[in-house]
Design an enzyme around this catalytic site. Structure first.
Site, PDB file in Angstrom:
ATOM      1  N   ASP A  29       0.856  -1.194   0.000  1.00 34.74           N
ATOM      2  CA  ASP A  29       0.000   0.000   0.000  1.00 34.74           C
ATOM      3  C   ASP A  29       0.891   1.243   0.000  1.00 34.74           C
ATOM      4  O   ASP A  29       1.889   1.318   0.708  1.00 34.74           O
ATOM      5  CB  ASP A  29      -0.906  -0.013   1.237  1.00 34.74           C
ATOM      6  CG  ASP A  29      -2.049   0.988   1.132  1.00 34.74           C
ATOM      7  OD1 ASP A  29      -3.211   0.543   1.056  1.00 34.74           O
ATOM      8  OD2 ASP A  29      -1.776   2.210   1.141  1.00 34.74           O
ATOM      9  N   HIS A  88      -9.996  -5.284  -3.323  1.00 30.26           N
ATOM     10  CA  HIS A  88      -8.670  -5.492  -2.728  1.00 30.26           C
ATOM     11  C   HIS A  88      -8.813  -5.876  -1.271  1.00 30.26           C
ATOM     12  O   HIS A  88      -9.691  -5.368  -0.573  1.00 30.26           O
ATOM     13  CB  HIS A  88      -7.784  -4.255  -2.867  1.00 30.26           C
ATOM     14  CG  HIS A  88      -8.420  -2.971  -2.413  1.00 30.26           C
ATOM     15  ND1 HIS A  88      -9.353  -2.295  -3.171  1.00 30.26           N
ATOM     16  CD2 HIS A  88      -8.268  -2.237  -1.284  1.00 30.26           C
ATOM     17  CE1 HIS A  88      -9.740  -1.198  -2.538  1.00 30.26           C
ATOM     18  NE2 HIS A  88      -9.102  -1.139  -1.364  1.00 30.26           N
TER      19      HIS A  88
HETATM   20  P1  DGP Z   1      -9.715   1.498   0.217  1.00 36.87           P
HETATM   21  O1  DGP Z   1     -10.170   2.666   1.048  1.00 36.87           O
HETATM   22  O2  DGP Z   1      -9.993   0.193   0.902  1.00 36.87           O
HETATM   23  O3  DGP Z   1     -10.258   1.548  -1.188  1.00 36.87           O
HETATM   24  O4  DGP Z   1      -8.141   1.582   0.141  1.00 36.87           O
HETATM   25  C1  DGP Z   1      -7.416   1.963  -0.975  1.00 36.87           C
HETATM   26  C2  DGP Z   1      -5.947   1.858  -0.625  1.00 36.87           C
HETATM   27  O5  DGP Z   1      -5.211   1.971  -1.823  1.00 36.87           O
HETATM   28  C3  DGP Z   1      -5.432   2.929   0.332  1.00 36.87           C
HETATM   29  O6  DGP Z   1      -4.953   2.304   1.524  1.00 36.87           O
HETATM   30  C4  DGP Z   1      -4.281   3.600  -0.424  1.00 36.87           C
HETATM   31  C5  DGP Z   1      -3.989   2.639  -1.552  1.00 36.87           C
HETATM   32  N1  DGP Z   1      -3.580   3.268  -2.790  1.00 36.87           N
HETATM   33  C6  DGP Z   1      -4.242   4.261  -3.438  1.00 36.87           C
HETATM   34  N2  DGP Z   1      -3.555   4.576  -4.572  1.00 36.87           N
HETATM   35  C7  DGP Z   1      -2.490   3.741  -4.628  1.00 36.87           C
HETATM   36  C8  DGP Z   1      -1.437   3.576  -5.568  1.00 36.87           C
HETATM   37  O7  DGP Z   1      -1.338   4.249  -6.588  1.00 36.87           O
HETATM   38  N3  DGP Z   1      -0.508   2.618  -5.277  1.00 36.87           N
HETATM   39  C9  DGP Z   1      -0.587   1.834  -4.157  1.00 36.87           C
HETATM   40  N4  DGP Z   1       0.378   0.931  -3.972  1.00 36.87           N
HETATM   41  N5  DGP Z   1      -1.573   1.968  -3.259  1.00 36.87           N
HETATM   42  C10 DGP Z   1      -2.508   2.912  -3.504  1.00 36.87           C
END
Ligand code: DGP
Length: 129
Positions: A35, A110
């Protein structure tokens, strides 16, 4: 049930290789990566490669091969990052947010795997925003 999948969501772009990611494990049907805003020393997201919006979408409509692959990848990632709860291990939490009430930011299913610190209680009614 009809689910509208947005092919421009950030995880779809990661799957297409348009955005880099820190991969932990990749299999035929599943990708696990770190994340970008970790909430614990270990914070890994596990996603299916297929176009599924939420966990109910995925578990309701994915093929058995996709579901088994996803589940086994979760278990492997837990072992890889020390997120198991077997004897002597400290345990972890797996969370999946769905839709508006679940405060899902990225509309591609996810599973968050969090580990490496005490994670507190799961939910508190008083915390609802
Ligand atoms: P949710 O609220 O469950 O949809 O969490 C989305 C998660 O995705 C949040 O913890 C941050 C992560 N995230 C958002 N954009 C990116 C990205 O571009 N790369 C990665 N690795 N994580 C991301």
């Amino acid at each position: 049930m009809a689910y509208a999948y947005d092919p421009q969501n950030i995880f779809a772009r990661i799957l297409r290789g348009e955005i880099p990611n820190s991969t932990v494990l990749e299999t035929e049907h599943t990708l696990a990566f770190r994340d970008i805003f970790p909430k614990a020393p270990q914070h890994v997201l596990v996603i299916p490669k297929g176009a599924y919006v939420t966990y109910d979408h995925f578990f309701g409509q994915a093929s058995e091969a996709e579901i088994v692959d996803f589940a086994r990848t979760v278990a492997k990632v837990c072992e890889m990052v020390g997120a198991t709860a077997d004897a002597g291990a400290m345990g972890s939490r797996a969370i999946t947010n769905a839709g508006e009430h679940g405060v899902q930011e990225v509309p591609h299913f996810h599973l968050h795997i969090l580990a490496g610190r005490p994670l507190g209680r799961m939910l508190d009614m008083a915390e609802a925003e």
